[in-house]
Design an enzyme around this catalytic site. Sequence first.
Site, short mmCIF file in Angstrom:
data_model
loop_
_atom_site.label_atom_id
_atom_site.label_comp_id
_atom_site.label_asym_id
_atom_site.label_seq_id
_atom_site.Cartn_x
_atom_site.Cartn_y
_atom_site.Cartn_z
CG HIS A 164 5.17 4.81 6.51
ND1 HIS A 164 4.14 5.03 5.63
CD2 HIS A 164 4.81 5.40 7.66
CE1 HIS A 164 3.19 5.71 6.24
NE2 HIS A 164 3.57 5.96 7.48
CD GLU A 165 6.78 5.32 11.13
OE1 GLU A 165 6.72 6.53 11.43
OE2 GLU A 165 5.76 4.62 11.00
CG HIS A 168 5.63 10.03 8.79
ND1 HIS A 168 4.66 10.72 8.13
CD2 HIS A 168 5.10 8.81 9.06
CE1 HIS A 168 3.58 9.96 7.99
NE2 HIS A 168 3.83 8.79 8.55
#
Lengths: 271, 190
Positions: A164-165, A168
Site C-alpha cells: 500500500h505504501e 503511494h
Amino acid sequence: MTSPPGNLFQQQEANRRRTTWLVIGFVLFFAWLGFGGDFIFWLATSDAPPAQYHHVFPWFGLILTVIAIGIARYAYRTGPEKVLWATGAREVIDPQNDAERQLTNVVDEMAIAAGVPRPRVWIVPDDDPNAFATGHDPKDSHVAVTRGLLAICNRDELQGVIGHELGHVKNLDVRLMTTLAALVGALLLIRDGMGRTMRGGLRLGRQAGTRPGGAAQAGERGEGGGRDQGVRDVADFLNRGGGRLQLLSAPQGLGSGTELADRLIDAARDP
Amino acid sequence: MGWVLLILIAVVVLWMVGAYNGLIALKNQTVNAFKQIDVQLKRRHDLIPNLVNAVKGAMDFEKSTLEAVIQARNQAVKVNASGPEAIKQISQAENALSGALSRLMVVVEQYPQLKATGNIGQLQEELTSTENKVSFARQLYNDTATEYNTKQQQFPTTLVAGLAKAQPADLWEIEDQGERAVPKVDLSSR
C-alpha cells in the site's frame, strides 16, 4: 482525499499538478497578506501631510513573497527528512533482529513487485500500528512503519501494508502530501512563534511597565514566559520596544503602553 | 497545397519517431525485467548451500529430500541457455528447484527441534523472501512483456514494429502441471 480516476500516469500527473498548485497557493497567500498590508498602509498614509511618510513602494508584499518562496522551496526540499524527524523514526540500515530483517525483506520484495527502486526503511518508536511513506518520487522515497505494526503483523499482513505504501510512492501521493505537511508545519511554526512572542513579550511588557527594570524577574514568574533563555531574550527585546510603543501611542489617546498591552494580551488569549 | 503535404509528412514522421522510441524503450525494459529475475535466481542458488548445511546434521534420515534439493540446484545453476528457448529451459529447472525446496521446508516443519535452532528460522525467512522476490520479479517481467507485446501488435504502432525489430516476448509460465493443480486447502485450526 479521493484518488483521481484513471491509470498510474494520470494519477502521477494529477499529483504533480496538485503539488504545483499547493505551492503557488501558499506563495499567493503570503503575497496577498503583504500587498494587502501595503494597500492598507498606503490608504492610511495617503491623506497625511506632504512632509510625513507616504507608503508608496510595496515593501511588505515583496518581502513576504520572497520569504514565502524561500519557505516553500525549503519545505519542498527538506520535507521528507522533516516528516521523518518529527516522528522520531530511525533508519534500518543493517537489520539487527528477525523483525527488522523481515521488514527489510518485505520492502525489497514489494519494491521488485512495483518495479521501483528500493525505498529507505525506517522504524518509528510508537506502539500504535501505523505506517507511512514520504519522499519526492520513487527514486528518493522512504517507508516508515511503527514498532507496534511490526509487533502485530505477520509476514503477509506486513506485505499488504508495505505494498500500500509503495503505491503511494509510485503514484506520487508522497510528493503532494509531504509538501503539504511541510508547508502546514511551516505555517504552524510561524503562527506558534508569533503567538508566543506576542503573548510572552506583551505580558512582560505590562509587568515591566509597572515595575521598570523588572523584565528578567517578570520573565521567570510569567506562566511559561521564562522557560528558556531564548524566549526571555525575545521578551526583553520586545519589552524595550514596549517603551517606544508607549511613546508612540500615548498622544493618539490610545492609553499608555501598559493598557494597550493589556488589551492585546486579552486578544491573544482569546483569539 | 504543397505546405499542407509537408505538414502531413512532418506529423507522420514525428509520430513514427515517437512510436519507434516507445517500442525500443519497452523492449529494453523487458530485457531488464528478465535480468532482474536472473539476479533473484542467483540469490536463491547462493542461499541453498547454506540452508542444506544448516539442516544436514539433524536430518540424516531425510537424505533423499536434501539430495533432491542439491541436485535441482546444481541443475538450475548449469542452465545457461540463451535465445527463444531460454525462458523455457530456465523455468523448467527453477520450477524443479522450487518443488524440491518446498518439500524440504515441509520436512523441516516436522522437526521442531530443528526449527528451534536460531539460524534455521533466519534461513527460512531468507528463503521465503527469495522465493517471493523470484515470483515478484517474474510477475514484473510478465507485466512488462505483456505491455511490450500489446504495443507492438496494436494498430497503428504495429506499422513500425518491423522497423524496431520488435518480436513478441515469451511470458514466464508454469511448466510443471502439478503446480497448476488447485492446492488443497486445510482450514482446520492447528
